[in-house]
Motif scaffolding. Structure first.
Motif, PDB file in Angstrom:
ATOM      1  N   VAL A 128       0.835  -1.264   0.059  1.00 30.15           N
ATOM      2  CA  VAL A 128      -0.134  -0.021  -0.057  1.00 30.15           C
ATOM      3  C   VAL A 128       0.877   1.249  -0.086  1.00 30.15           C
ATOM      4  O   VAL A 128       0.701   2.145  -0.447  1.00 30.15           O
ATOM      5  CB  VAL A 128      -0.879  -0.163   1.208  1.00 30.15           C
ATOM      6  N   LEU A 129       1.877   1.103   0.635  1.00 35.52           N
ATOM      7  CA  LEU A 129       2.806   2.420   0.823  1.00 35.52           C
ATOM      8  C   LEU A 129       3.307   2.780  -0.622  1.00 35.52           C
ATOM      9  O   LEU A 129       3.610   3.768  -0.758  1.00 35.52           O
ATOM     10  CB  LEU A 129       3.681   2.262   1.818  1.00 35.52           C
ATOM     11  N   PRO A 135       6.762   9.674   0.627  1.00 32.76           N
ATOM     12  CA  PRO A 135       7.953   9.236   1.272  1.00 32.76           C
ATOM     13  C   PRO A 135       7.951   8.555   2.462  1.00 32.76           C
ATOM     14  O   PRO A 135       6.895   8.899   3.207  1.00 32.76           O
ATOM     15  CB  PRO A 135       8.687  10.588   1.618  1.00 32.76           C
ATOM     16  N   VAL A 136       8.499   7.455   2.443  1.00 33.50           N
ATOM     17  CA  VAL A 136       8.398   6.732   3.850  1.00 33.50           C
ATOM     18  C   VAL A 136       9.712   6.390   4.395  1.00 33.50           C
ATOM     19  O   VAL A 136      10.830   6.256   3.786  1.00 33.50           O
ATOM     20  CB  VAL A 136       8.081   5.116   3.203  1.00 33.50           C
ATOM     21  N   VAL A 137       9.668   6.604   5.697  1.00 33.31           N
ATOM     22  CA  VAL A 137      11.014   6.487   6.528  1.00 33.31           C
ATOM     23  C   VAL A 137      10.478   5.039   7.386  1.00 33.31           C
ATOM     24  O   VAL A 137       9.593   4.890   8.164  1.00 33.31           O
ATOM     25  CB  VAL A 137      11.110   7.730   7.537  1.00 33.31           C
ATOM     26  N   LEU A 138      11.450   4.092   7.123  1.00 33.20           N
ATOM     27  CA  LEU A 138      11.238   2.918   7.971  1.00 33.20           C
ATOM     28  C   LEU A 138      12.017   2.934   9.284  1.00 33.20           C
ATOM     29  O   LEU A 138      13.154   3.244   9.322  1.00 33.20           O
ATOM     30  CB  LEU A 138      11.824   1.881   7.032  1.00 33.20           C
ATOM     31  N   ALA A 139      11.211   2.707  10.390  1.00 27.48           N
ATOM     32  CA  ALA A 139      11.653   2.722  11.804  1.00 27.48           C
ATOM     33  C   ALA A 139      11.699   1.473  12.434  1.00 27.48           C
ATOM     34  O   ALA A 139      10.680   0.978  12.372  1.00 27.48           O
ATOM     35  CB  ALA A 139      10.955   3.628  12.565  1.00 27.48           C
ATOM     36  N   GLU A 183      14.272  15.108   6.281  1.00 31.87           N
ATOM     37  CA  GLU A 183      14.810  14.908   4.822  1.00 31.87           C
ATOM     38  C   GLU A 183      13.754  14.560   3.850  1.00 31.87           C
ATOM     39  O   GLU A 183      13.495  14.825   2.618  1.00 31.87           O
ATOM     40  CB  GLU A 183      16.103  13.893   4.647  1.00 31.87           C
ATOM     41  N   ALA A 184      12.629  13.681   4.324  1.00 33.92           N
ATOM     42  CA  ALA A 184      11.551  13.127   3.718  1.00 33.92           C
ATOM     43  C   ALA A 184      10.504  13.916   3.251  1.00 33.92           C
ATOM     44  O   ALA A 184       9.699  14.008   2.233  1.00 33.92           O
ATOM     45  CB  ALA A 184      11.063  11.937   4.125  1.00 33.92           C
ATOM     46  N   LEU A 185      10.539  15.133   4.317  1.00 34.85           N
ATOM     47  CA  LEU A 185       9.207  15.940   4.107  1.00 34.85           C
ATOM     48  C   LEU A 185       9.572  17.004   2.887  1.00 34.85           C
ATOM     49  O   LEU A 185      10.798  17.383   2.637  1.00 34.85           O
ATOM     50  CB  LEU A 185       9.189  16.709   5.257  1.00 34.85           C
TER      51      LEU A 185
END
Length: 462
Positions: A128-129, A135-139, A183-185
């Motif tokens: 879905v992402l 932009p996706v940040v994986l935590a 950075e993703a924003l």
């Protein structure tokens, strides 16, 4: 709000229109399955305990937004509930939760439990992402020591880029994660100020299924937005340059989020979040109300939001072709009872379906913008206030009678006035002053904000 001042009014009270609220902060949604530590991570980012945290899945049910700051940059952090992997309808629930979360976001933080590894639920959300193109940040959470970092590295197989090892509980790696989020924003936050020299911004707002997209299509003269009889068809805001009576406007069509399943929990939350963002971007808001149905609390909340945000307002009663004499009579009563506080806004009775009176929108929008940008000179304002105070002085309360000493218009868009007084003015008297200001100077279609600065008399001076 009343402030005390000891001296004469400051000379720099006049500010540029639109100076308040330079930009709408970007939105960051935190998503993930239950019990991976989303709320704990939200609290870590905020630096305070805001989100409810418990060591059982499903504690967070509603979507809650918080104001956050990192490295001098503001953003809105949205804490979302997880989803329970369920043998029946799991894919539908995952799609619902993930799409609701990311639809309104500028960036998404996807939280996974590094100690457990990736599950089928995580893989489904990743699909879905990817489709969202956000932009996706994986935590990779619960990395409490250096030995756990190897487990976090295995998250590369999700295909979302570098996994950022973090311990939401202890704070380990949270600074690096926040740097990655910034950075993703988007480079420039979405501006709420009118673009100088550009088309005027007009937001079409209202609750779901009142005909906002139909109205945009009718004004634009072509099928620009998807229209369906189900509430929540519009997913993304649609900006459309439209010429009305020879004037080009930038229309912003907003609506709720598309529902993928019957029970779309969180739908109204995201719709309201997006509606507020559209209101803040606009200069004038056309609030569309379904004239064929009774006014609702949601209608009134949207109208109040426009007034409090300080935008020009036009109320469009749509679906007029579906009303009969009895309904119009009831509507008149509802307006007298519920819309009395918005009596300064123009009303237009339209039918987006048939085009009835849609041509009246252009003149009404121009009138609202003119009222929104009206400036009254200090001389005219104080001459008016002098006449008003002489004819209608403030009532005596407790042996005291506060007076308006001086007034100035601090800004336009919306017209904001600062009144310097000898004491605190009652709310009823302030409403009277606002009503007389409107009678004298107009301000049709615009809220008027009054600020009081009371200067108490000093006693015992020689």
């Amino acid at each position: 709000m009343t402030d005390d001042v000891a001296g004469p009014p400051d000379p720099d009270l006049s500010t540029d229109p639109g100076a308040e609220g330079a930009a709408t902060p970007p939105v960051v949604a935190v998503v993930g399955r239950p019990n991976v530590g989303k709320s704990t991570l939200v609290n870590r980012i905020l630096g305070r305990r805001e989100a409810v945290v418990q060591d059982v899945p499903g504690v967070t049910r509603d979507r809650v937004s918080y104001d956050a700051t990192w490295s001098g940059r503001d953003f809105v952090l949205v804490d979302t509930g997880g989803w329970a992997p369920d043998a029946e309808g799991m894919a539908a629930q995952i799609a619902e939760q993930a799409e609701l979360a990311i639809a309104t976001a500028d960036a998404v933080v996807f939280v996974v439990d590094a100690t457990v590894g990736t599950l089928d639920t995580d893989e489904a959300v990743v699909r879905v992402l990817r489709r969202s193109r956000k932009p996706v940040v994986l935590a990779a959470n619960k990395v409490d020591d250096q030995r756990s970092e190897a487990e976090a590295a295995s998250m590369w197989n999700l295909g979302l880029g570098e996994p950022h090892p973090v311990s939401a509980l202890h704070g380990r790696g949270s600074g690096d994660l926040l740097d990655a989020i910034l950075e993703a924003l988007p480079e420039a936050p979405r501006s709420t100020e009118p673009v100088v020299g550009g088309p005027r911004r007009v937001a079409i707002v209202g609750r779901p299924n009142v005909g906002k997209s139909s109205l945009l299509n009718k004004v634009a003269g072509r099928q620009r937005s998807v229209v369906d009889n189900a509430a929540g068809t519009t997913v993304d805001p649609v900006d459309e340059l439209v010429e009305v009576d020879g004037v080009v406007y930038r229309f912003i069509d907003t609506a709720g989020i598309r529902r993928r399943v019957k029970e779309a929990s969180g739908h109204e939350y995201y719709a309201s979040l997006r509606t507020q963002a559209a209101i803040e971007r606009a200069e004038v808001c056309v609030v569309v109300v379904d004239a064929s149905e009774p006014l609702t609390e949601q209608d009134l909340r949207i109208l109040t939001s426009v007034e409090e945000t300080g935008r020009a307002l036009l109320i469009a009663f749509n679906k007029w072709d579906l009303t009969d004499e009895e309904r119009r009579r009831y509507l008149g009563r509802e307006m007298e009872r519920d819309l009395v506080q918005f009596g300064w806004a123009e009303h237009v009775n339209i039918s987006a379906l048939t085009g009835r009176h849609v041509d009246r929108l252009g003149p009404a929008i121009e009138q609202a913008l003119a009222g929104w940008e009206t400036r009254v000179s200090t001389g005219k304002l104080n001459a008016f206030l002098g006449r008003l105070v002489a004819a209608h002085p403030h009532p005596v309360r407790g042996g005291k009678q506060p007076r308006i000493l001086f007034g100035t218009q601090a800004q336009t868009a919306p017209p904001t006035f600062v009144l310097f007084t000898s004491g605190t003015l009652e709310a009823g008297y302030l409403r009277f002053v606002e009503r007389r200001l409107r009678e004298e100077f107009g301000f049709v279609g615009s809220p008027v904000h009054l600020q009081v600065r009371a200067r108490e008399k000093r006693r015992g001076k020689a």
